[in-house]
Design an enzyme around this catalytic site. Structure first.
Site, PDB file in Angstrom:
ATOM      1  N   ASP A 198      39.183  19.830  51.930  1.00 19.02           N
ATOM      2  CA  ASP A 198      39.848  20.627  50.899  1.00 19.02           C
ATOM      3  C   ASP A 198      39.844  22.065  51.395  1.00 19.02           C
ATOM      4  OD1 ASP A 198      40.493  22.163  48.704  1.00 19.02           O
ATOM      5  OD2 ASP A 198      39.036  21.229  47.354  1.00 19.02           O
TER       6      ASP A 198
ATOM      7  N   TYR B  34      26.151  23.652  44.881  1.00 25.12           N
ATOM      8  CA  TYR B  34      27.390  22.911  44.640  1.00 25.12           C
ATOM      9  C   TYR B  34      28.592  23.764  45.040  1.00 25.12           C
ATOM     10  CZ  TYR B  34      31.257  20.536  42.517  1.00 25.12           C
ATOM     11  OH  TYR B  34      32.464  19.887  42.343  1.00 25.12           O
TER      12      TYR B  34
ATOM     13  N   LYS C  48      33.075  18.557  45.631  1.00 20.80           N
ATOM     14  CA  LYS C  48      32.569  17.210  45.849  1.00 20.80           C
ATOM     15  C   LYS C  48      32.920  16.777  47.269  1.00 20.80           C
ATOM     16  CE  LYS C  48      29.940  14.448  43.642  1.00 20.80           C
ATOM     17  NZ  LYS C  48      28.622  14.858  43.175  1.00 20.80           N
TER      18      LYS C  48
HETATM   19  P1  13P Z   1      36.911  19.098  44.776  1.00 20.50           P
HETATM   20  O1  13P Z   1      35.642  18.733  45.476  1.00 20.50           O
HETATM   21  O2  13P Z   1      37.962  18.049  44.910  1.00 20.50           O
HETATM   22  O3  13P Z   1      37.385  20.424  45.264  1.00 20.50           O
HETATM   23  O4  13P Z   1      36.630  19.217  43.225  1.00 20.50           O
HETATM   24  C1  13P Z   1      35.681  20.138  42.839  1.00 20.50           C
HETATM   25  C2  13P Z   1      35.523  20.294  41.365  1.00 20.50           C
HETATM   26  O5  13P Z   1      34.518  20.879  40.994  1.00 20.50           O
HETATM   27  C3  13P Z   1      36.521  19.767  40.417  1.00 20.50           C
HETATM   28  O6  13P Z   1      36.186  20.089  39.089  1.00 20.50           O
HETATM   29 MG    MG Z   2      38.908  21.554  45.470  1.00 22.02          MG
HETATM   30 MG    MG Z   3      38.740  17.262  46.667  1.00 20.83          MG
END
Ligand code: 13P
Ligand code: MG
Ligand code: MG
Length: 386
Positions: free
Chosen positions: A11, A231, A234
């Protein structure tokens, strides 16, 4: 011919939140991969799932090739410049280190690779997850590779009958890779005991037992929080899964993915929702970023890829998705309440830890005389970290 399939995915920014990459950054990644393809690769295909761009590449350089990983890293870096200039949300999100050091593993992007001697009809799938962790593929892969209720090939085909070897990663172990190797069907209950904990254990690889040189599956096990220490997004794993003949058939994966287990991920990476199979190039859902997976089927000859089949795009999946959406909506009705929100052990990389630390002094141990306003006041002012 010996060929390596490498899938590298990250991402690097999305439009209006964690939705999907812009056409411009996708175009830059495509152009860079295409330009380098002539020098380094045999073939390549670029697409996205939610806000993650995936580079699916074939080549003769072997697994962990610094050249191939560098190509992918450079494409992501170049496109991140554009993402920043477009003001995309989370521009460069998954590129967690400044410098490339030979391999994207440990730098943020997810990767899954299989090196193989091409079969006369080499068929494989690439599955791409968004808004979920590497353990999201545990149940579908377990069902397809170890459970005859879902995978009748285990009974009907001599090539599958000996079962498969599961390599399972302990993702909580941050000092090096901690892996256990277990054979199905003999160790089925041990495999199940680990795979049920999708936040800690993830299938890293699956191998054929009848043909021990044949790798069936590779899954990316990168956990961004282990790299960043907090964090940041994800993990959104990719996987390469070989199908047909000595492996489960493509269609044996369908019912396994249709189960749509609740997995950790979605909004702020802090909740449980079902893993929804979606077509290729689907934006993330504004319904709480429900975890999603797309699956592309390829045939390959001398490393040259056909155009992919979009495996979750046929009409059957509309009904499956409707059912999964109901499952998701029902879970969201209970908002922050566990298990809709992840357990504390999974939230310890987010802001709630600081908030609970602030609450801590407000607790008082009852001493038989009850808690008075004064003791409560004293407790509040003591040890305030601010
Ligand atoms: P991604 O890992 O796809 O960027 O999503 C992160 C997130 O916190 C969505 O609410
Ligand atoms: Mg994202
Ligand atoms: Mg993502």
């Amino acid at each position: 011919m010996r060929v390596t399939i490498s899938v590298i995915k990250a991402d690097i920014g999305a439009i209006g939140g964690h939705t999907m990459p812009s056409a411009e950054i996708l175009g830059i990644v495509r152009d860079r991969v295409e330009r380098e393809r002539k020098k380094l690769l045999i073939d390549a295909f670029v697409c996205h799932t939610g806000d993650d761009i995936a580079m699916i590449m074939t080549h003769a350089k072997g697994q962990d090739s610094p050249d191939v990983h560098q190509l992918a890293w450079d494409a992501l870096i170049k496109a991140t410049d554009k993402a920043k200039s477009q003001g995309l949300y989370g521009a460069g999100q998954d590129l967690l280190k400044e410098a490339f050091s030979g391999n994207v593993r440990g730098l943020g992007p997810g990767s899954a690779e299989i090196e193989l001697d091409e079969r006369p009809s080499e068929a494989f799938m690439v599955t791409l997850g968004d808004k979920c962790g590497p353990g999201a593929f545990n149940l579908p892969l377990y069902l397809a590779f170890a459970d005859p209720m879902y995978s009748p090939g285990l009974m009907l085909s001599e090539g599958l009958h000996d079962g498969f070897t599961f390599h399972i990663m302990d993702m909580d172990h941050t000092e090096g890779d901690r892996v256990i190797v277990l054979e199905a069907p003999e160790r089925l209950y041990d495999i199940a005991s680990l795979l049920r904990d999708t936040n800690r254990y993830a299938i890293e690889a699956i191998w054929s037992r009848k043909y021990p040189n044949e790798q069936a599956a590779a899954v990316g096990t990168t956990r961004l929080r282990n790299i960043a220490g907090r964090y940041v997004g994800k993990d959104d794993p990719p996987a390469v899964i070989r199908v047909q003949k000595i492996f489960p058939a493509t269609e044996e994966f369908g019912p396994a993915f249709a189960v749509a287990p609740f997995v950790g991920g979605d909004t702020r990476g802090s909740h449980n929702l079902p893993l929804m199979p979606v077509p290729m190039n689907t934006p993330a859902s504004t319904f709480f970023c429900c975890p999603m997976v797309s699956a592309l089927g390829f045939s390959m000859h001398d490393g040259i890829l056909t155009a992919p089949v979009d495996l979750f795009a046929d009409p059957f999946w509309n009904q499956v998705r409707d059912r999964i959406a109901e499952k998701a909506i029902e879970m969201r009705r209970q908002g922050f309440f566990e298990p809709a929100m992840l357990p504390m052990s999974e939230l310890e990389y987010g802001g709630i830890v600081a908030r609970l630390r602030k609450l801590d002094p407000e607790f008082a141990v009852r001493n038989g005389q009850g808690i008075t306003a004064a003791t409560r006041e004293a407790a509040v002012t003591a040890d305030d970290p601010d």
